[in-house]
Scaffold this motif. Sequence first.
Motif, mmCIF file in Angstrom:
data_model
loop_
_atom_site.group_PDB
_atom_site.id
_atom_site.type_symbol
_atom_site.label_atom_id
_atom_site.label_comp_id
_atom_site.label_asym_id
_atom_site.label_seq_id
_atom_site.Cartn_x
_atom_site.Cartn_y
_atom_site.Cartn_z
ATOM 1 N N ASN A 34 -70.491 -5.913 -45.266
ATOM 2 C CA ASN A 34 -71.794 -5.836 -44.771
ATOM 3 C C ASN A 34 -71.779 -6.186 -43.338
ATOM 4 O O ASN A 34 -72.618 -6.612 -42.768
ATOM 5 C CB ASN A 34 -72.756 -6.924 -45.408
ATOM 6 N N THR A 35 -70.415 -6.167 -42.717
ATOM 7 C CA THR A 35 -70.266 -6.615 -41.252
ATOM 8 C C THR A 35 -69.634 -5.518 -40.462
ATOM 9 O O THR A 35 -69.279 -5.597 -39.415
ATOM 10 C CB THR A 35 -69.532 -7.826 -40.995
ATOM 11 N N ASP A 36 -69.347 -4.349 -41.375
ATOM 12 C CA ASP A 36 -68.814 -3.246 -40.641
ATOM 13 C C ASP A 36 -69.809 -2.623 -39.409
ATOM 14 O O ASP A 36 -71.046 -2.498 -39.767
ATOM 15 C CB ASP A 36 -68.407 -2.100 -41.754
ATOM 16 N N ARG A 37 -69.180 -1.999 -38.769
ATOM 17 C CA ARG A 37 -70.083 -1.307 -37.403
ATOM 18 C C ARG A 37 -70.665 0.178 -38.216
ATOM 19 O O ARG A 37 -69.883 0.929 -38.746
ATOM 20 C CB ARG A 37 -69.215 -0.723 -36.389
ATOM 21 N N LEU A 38 -71.871 0.240 -38.157
ATOM 22 C CA LEU A 38 -72.586 1.439 -39.033
ATOM 23 C C LEU A 38 -73.111 2.390 -37.471
ATOM 24 O O LEU A 38 -73.646 2.077 -36.745
ATOM 25 C CB LEU A 38 -73.667 0.956 -39.675
ATOM 26 N N ASP A 39 -72.689 3.656 -37.770
ATOM 27 C CA ASP A 39 -73.293 4.721 -36.908
ATOM 28 C C ASP A 39 -74.267 5.034 -37.482
ATOM 29 O O ASP A 39 -74.682 4.773 -38.593
ATOM 30 C CB ASP A 39 -72.015 5.735 -36.283
ATOM 31 N N ASP A 40 -75.162 6.048 -36.684
ATOM 32 C CA ASP A 40 -76.271 6.419 -37.241
ATOM 33 C C ASP A 40 -76.233 7.229 -38.501
ATOM 34 O O ASP A 40 -76.959 6.974 -39.453
ATOM 35 C CB ASP A 40 -77.106 7.473 -36.207
ATOM 36 N N SER A 41 -75.213 8.246 -38.601
ATOM 37 C CA SER A 41 -75.140 8.958 -40.094
ATOM 38 C C SER A 41 -74.967 7.864 -41.185
ATOM 39 O O SER A 41 -75.691 8.244 -42.205
ATOM 40 C CB SER A 41 -74.007 9.899 -39.915
ATOM 41 N N LYS A 42 -74.181 6.862 -41.127
ATOM 42 C CA LYS A 42 -73.972 5.850 -42.102
ATOM 43 C C LYS A 42 -75.336 5.282 -42.487
ATOM 44 O O LYS A 42 -75.747 5.130 -43.456
ATOM 45 C CB LYS A 42 -72.956 4.727 -41.786
ATOM 46 N N ILE A 43 -76.172 4.711 -41.638
ATOM 47 C CA ILE A 43 -77.441 4.400 -41.567
ATOM 48 C C ILE A 43 -78.357 4.900 -42.250
ATOM 49 O O ILE A 43 -79.000 4.586 -43.332
ATOM 50 C CB ILE A 43 -77.886 3.896 -40.253
#
Length: 156
Positions: free
Chosen positions: A133-142
């Motif tokens: 829950n602290t990994d960096r999310l890019d737009d496609s993951k979001i």
Amino acid sequence: MEKHKSGLEEMVVWMFRKQVTDENFFTLVQDHHLWWILDWWANGTQAKYLKAFLDDHLGNFDNPGFALNLLKVSVSTTTSHSSSGESVSYKSNLSVNGYAVLKAVVDPDVLNRNLELSYGNYPYTEELSNASNTDRLDDSKIVSMFQRYLEDDRDN
């Protein structure tokens, strides 16, 4: 106490409504403040104004940029600090609570129809369950996380 809290929330929403424009909707206040304001707005006496504002931006199902920005408001922001004192903020988690507030603010199907224009369905093809829950999310993951919540919501 609840009466005073509700009155304060209504005042904050009213003040936000008076200052917000199409251009500054996502920049007038920080995401986590906007998240609270949208929650109060959607559940308060001024909800019809929020619905009208969102209908103007999402009702034609042709505004994936606005839809993504609205989705990002409900995604947690994490700030990491380096030993040199620099800090970096990034989107890191779409929680069940974040999805629930988003669902109170906007019809998730309307939001998804806007997102599908640019992202399709589940644009992130890797396994999401391994993400912290602290990994960096890019737009496609979001978008993929949101679509997973939406699918689970439809199944229930």
